[in-house]
Scaffold this motif. Structure first.
Motif, PDB file in Angstrom:
ATOM      1  N   GLN A 166       0.807  -1.219   0.000  1.00 18.27           N
ATOM      2  CA  GLN A 166       0.000   0.000   0.000  1.00 18.27           C
ATOM      3  C   GLN A 166       0.841   1.270   0.000  1.00 18.27           C
ATOM      4  O   GLN A 166       0.444   2.276  -0.591  1.00 18.27           O
ATOM      5  CB  GLN A 166      -0.911   0.002   1.228  1.00 18.27           C
ATOM      6  CG  GLN A 166      -1.972  -1.075   1.220  1.00 18.27           C
ATOM      7  CD  GLN A 166      -2.714  -1.166   2.542  1.00 18.27           C
ATOM      8  OE1 GLN A 166      -2.327  -0.539   3.528  1.00 18.27           O
ATOM      9  NE2 GLN A 166      -3.774  -1.958   2.573  1.00 18.27           N
ATOM     10  N   ASN A 167       2.001   1.230   0.652  1.00 20.28           N
ATOM     11  CA  ASN A 167       2.742   2.464   0.893  1.00 20.28           C
ATOM     12  C   ASN A 167       4.102   2.548   0.222  1.00 20.28           C
ATOM     13  O   ASN A 167       4.633   3.657   0.062  1.00 20.28           O
ATOM     14  CB  ASN A 167       2.948   2.666   2.404  1.00 20.28           C
ATOM     15  CG  ASN A 167       1.653   2.794   3.158  1.00 20.28           C
ATOM     16  OD1 ASN A 167       1.012   3.837   3.140  1.00 20.28           O
ATOM     17  ND2 ASN A 167       1.238   1.730   3.840  1.00 20.28           N
ATOM     18  N   GLN A 211       1.788   9.429   8.735  1.00 15.62           N
ATOM     19  CA  GLN A 211       0.488   8.788   8.937  1.00 15.62           C
ATOM     20  C   GLN A 211       0.635   7.299   9.231  1.00 15.62           C
ATOM     21  O   GLN A 211      -0.300   6.660   9.707  1.00 15.62           O
ATOM     22  CB  GLN A 211      -0.397   8.998   7.696  1.00 15.62           C
ATOM     23  CG  GLN A 211      -0.122   8.070   6.513  1.00 15.62           C
ATOM     24  CD  GLN A 211       1.052   8.544   5.669  1.00 15.62           C
ATOM     25  OE1 GLN A 211       1.761   9.470   6.046  1.00 15.62           O
ATOM     26  NE2 GLN A 211       1.250   7.929   4.519  1.00 15.62           N
ATOM     27  N   ARG A 266      -0.862  13.868  -1.193  1.00 17.18           N
ATOM     28  CA  ARG A 266      -1.578  12.729  -0.623  1.00 17.18           C
ATOM     29  C   ARG A 266      -2.908  13.161  -0.030  1.00 17.18           C
ATOM     30  O   ARG A 266      -3.940  12.507  -0.215  1.00 17.18           O
ATOM     31  CB  ARG A 266      -0.718  12.052   0.443  1.00 17.18           C
ATOM     32  CG  ARG A 266      -1.344  10.783   1.022  1.00 17.18           C
ATOM     33  CD  ARG A 266      -0.436  10.135   2.044  1.00 17.18           C
ATOM     34  NE  ARG A 266      -0.194  10.999   3.175  1.00 17.18           N
ATOM     35  CZ  ARG A 266       1.006  11.407   3.560  1.00 17.18           C
ATOM     36  NH1 ARG A 266       2.082  11.041   2.907  1.00 17.18           N
ATOM     37  NH2 ARG A 266       1.149  12.198   4.610  1.00 17.18           N
ATOM     38  N   GLU A 267      -2.911  14.296   0.681  1.00 16.51           N
ATOM     39  CA  GLU A 267      -4.155  14.787   1.271  1.00 16.51           C
ATOM     40  C   GLU A 267      -5.135  15.245   0.193  1.00 16.51           C
ATOM     41  O   GLU A 267      -6.343  15.074   0.321  1.00 16.51           O
ATOM     42  CB  GLU A 267      -3.854  15.932   2.243  1.00 16.51           C
ATOM     43  CG  GLU A 267      -3.189  15.500   3.532  1.00 16.51           C
ATOM     44  CD  GLU A 267      -4.021  14.496   4.305  1.00 16.51           C
ATOM     45  OE1 GLU A 267      -5.243  14.715   4.437  1.00 16.51           O
ATOM     46  OE2 GLU A 267      -3.459  13.475   4.766  1.00 16.51           O
ATOM     47  N   SER A 268      -4.594  15.849  -0.864  1.00 18.28           N
ATOM     48  CA  SER A 268      -5.445  16.350  -1.941  1.00 18.28           C
ATOM     49  C   SER A 268      -6.163  15.215  -2.672  1.00 18.28           C
ATOM     50  O   SER A 268      -7.306  15.368  -3.096  1.00 18.28           O
ATOM     51  CB  SER A 268      -4.602  17.166  -2.931  1.00 18.28           C
ATOM     52  OG  SER A 268      -5.396  17.639  -3.994  1.00 18.28           O
ATOM     53  N   TYR A 269      -5.483  14.070  -2.789  1.00 17.83           N
ATOM     54  CA  TYR A 269      -6.052  12.934  -3.530  1.00 17.83           C
ATOM     55  C   TYR A 269      -6.513  11.817  -2.595  1.00 17.83           C
ATOM     56  O   TYR A 269      -6.722  10.694  -3.045  1.00 17.83           O
ATOM     57  CB  TYR A 269      -5.031  12.399  -4.534  1.00 17.83           C
ATOM     58  CG  TYR A 269      -4.813  13.332  -5.697  1.00 17.83           C
ATOM     59  CD1 TYR A 269      -5.581  13.243  -6.856  1.00 17.83           C
ATOM     60  CD2 TYR A 269      -3.859  14.336  -5.630  1.00 17.83           C
ATOM     61  CE1 TYR A 269      -5.397  14.115  -7.902  1.00 17.83           C
ATOM     62  CE2 TYR A 269      -3.666  15.222  -6.672  1.00 17.83           C
ATOM     63  CZ  TYR A 269      -4.436  15.108  -7.812  1.00 17.83           C
ATOM     64  OH  TYR A 269      -4.253  15.987  -8.855  1.00 17.83           O
ATOM     65  N   LYS A 270      -6.670  12.121  -1.322  1.00 22.01           N
ATOM     66  CA  LYS A 270      -7.119  11.115  -0.359  1.00 22.01           C
ATOM     67  C   LYS A 270      -8.523  10.650  -0.726  1.00 22.01           C
ATOM     68  O   LYS A 270      -9.462  11.442  -0.819  1.00 22.01           O
ATOM     69  CB  LYS A 270      -7.111  11.714   1.051  1.00 22.01           C
ATOM     70  CG  LYS A 270      -7.367  10.702   2.141  1.00 22.01           C
ATOM     71  CD  LYS A 270      -7.206  11.358   3.507  1.00 22.01           C
ATOM     72  CE  LYS A 270      -7.395  10.353   4.630  1.00 22.01           C
ATOM     73  NZ  LYS A 270      -7.203  11.003   5.963  1.00 22.01           N
ATOM     74  N   GLY A 271      -8.682   9.361  -0.946  1.00 23.92           N
ATOM     75  CA  GLY A 271      -9.977   8.819  -1.355  1.00 23.92           C
ATOM     76  C   GLY A 271     -10.321   9.111  -2.800  1.00 23.92           C
ATOM     77  O   GLY A 271     -11.436   8.819  -3.235  1.00 23.92           O
ATOM     78  N   LYS A 272      -9.383   9.698  -3.556  1.00 20.96           N
ATOM     79  CA  LYS A 272      -9.627  10.050  -4.960  1.00 20.96           C
ATOM     80  C   LYS A 272      -8.459   9.571  -5.827  1.00 20.96           C
ATOM     81  O   LYS A 272      -7.801  10.367  -6.500  1.00 20.96           O
ATOM     82  CB  LYS A 272      -9.792  11.565  -5.109  1.00 20.96           C
ATOM     83  CG  LYS A 272     -10.891  12.161  -4.230  1.00 20.96           C
ATOM     84  CD  LYS A 272     -10.878  13.672  -4.290  1.00 20.96           C
ATOM     85  CE  LYS A 272     -11.909  14.271  -3.334  1.00 20.96           C
ATOM     86  NZ  LYS A 272     -11.864  15.757  -3.341  1.00 20.96           N
ATOM     87  N   PRO A 273      -8.149   8.284  -5.809  1.00 22.72           N
ATOM     88  CA  PRO A 273      -6.979   7.788  -6.549  1.00 22.72           C
ATOM     89  C   PRO A 273      -7.137   7.943  -8.052  1.00 22.72           C
ATOM     90  O   PRO A 273      -8.252   7.929  -8.587  1.00 22.72           O
ATOM     91  CB  PRO A 273      -6.919   6.305  -6.146  1.00 22.72           C
ATOM     92  CG  PRO A 273      -8.345   5.958  -5.828  1.00 22.72           C
ATOM     93  CD  PRO A 273      -8.924   7.187  -5.188  1.00 22.72           C
TER      94      PRO A 273
END
Length: 265
Positions: free
Chosen positions: A26-27, A86, A191-198
């Motif tokens: 994942q990371n 995180q 990462r925050e901008s695209y969180k849940g929006k891959p």
């Protein structure tokens, strides 16, 4: 009793390694590769890297980031791995335990066979440009790249200046590196901008083709930034002048002016 404790410890170790493998996928796998092979000249390999045997070093690198230059396998890497705060310390330890196994499988880092970059598909690059500029929306609702970045020449207004100029991104990372970064976003703001929006695989391919097209173009300069400011200033001045003109032309006629107009009539 001692044998039972050994079995329990072994079981816990296997469970941690299994969790670490999922966390690694994942990371970490997006940049360092599924098998820890890395990308030569871009992301250092983990398999065969003696540094990964030091758990404390790995945990610190994951949670606090690392900046180059680093030498691994006789090759120098001079990039920046952003901090991934995180990820909890427990999860970072699980990842460290997993990648120790990657290092134990081989004594020398595997080097992928170099293959020439495929020719850029103009139609695919055009789709990538539209996504970059926000002319086409990302399927999952992510912000257009131009909100923070610029790449190539988009005229006097250019792109965003919050993030790095990406004109030479393909030159620096290559297709595999770009796809790894976009598939597994690690940079904190992005990462925050695209969180849940891959991004979808198709969108990543289109952006990769676009960056391949911008490679070799002149990067943004300070003169371009000045041109943007002047251009925006002229637009603002023109708008302000227009508002003032409308306000003046629609002002109420004063008493003295009405008297003078009557006398002249």
């Amino acid at each position: 009793m001692k044998q039972l404790l050994v079995l329990v410890a072994a079981w816990l170790g296997l469970a941690m390694a299994a969790d670490g493998g999922q966390l690694y996928s994942q990371n970490c796998a997006g940049c360092h590769g599924v098998n820890g092979q890395g990308i030569p000249g871009v992301f250092p390999p983990l398999a065969g890297n003696p540094r990964i045997q030091d758990e404390a070093y790995v945990v610190k690198a994951i949670r606090q980031g690392v900046s180059g230059p680093l030498e691994v396998g006789g090759q120098t890497y001079n990039g920046v791995m952003p901090a991934m705060s995180q990820i909890s310390e427990a999860d970072a330890r699980a990842i460290a335990a997993y990648i120790k196994g990657l290092g134990a499988t081989t004594t020398t880092p595997p080097q992928p066979t170099a293959t020439p970059e495929p020719a850029t598909d103009p139609a695919l690059a055009a789709k990538g440009k539209a996504l970059f500029l926000g002319q086409s929306r990302f399927q999952n609702g992510g912000a257009p790249c131009m909100a923070c970045h610029t790449a190539g020449n988009f005229g006097p207004m250019g792109g965003g200046s919050l993030g790095r100029d990406l004109t030479d991104l393909h030159t620096r990372l290559g297709a595999a590196g770009i796809q790894g970064v976009l598939a597994n976003i690690a940079f904190p703001v992005m990462r925050e901008s695209y969180k849940g929006k891959p991004l979808t695989p198709e969108e990543i391919s289109a952006l990769t083709a676009f960056f391949a097209q911008t490679a070799g173009q002149p990067a943004n300069t300070h003169q371009m930034d000045m041109a943007r400011m002047l251009f925006a200033g002229f637009i603002g001045f023109g708008g302000l002048f227009g508002v003032m003109y409308l306000f003046w032309s629609n002002r109420r006629v004063g008493l003295a002016e009405r008297i003078r107009s009557r006398r002249s009539a």
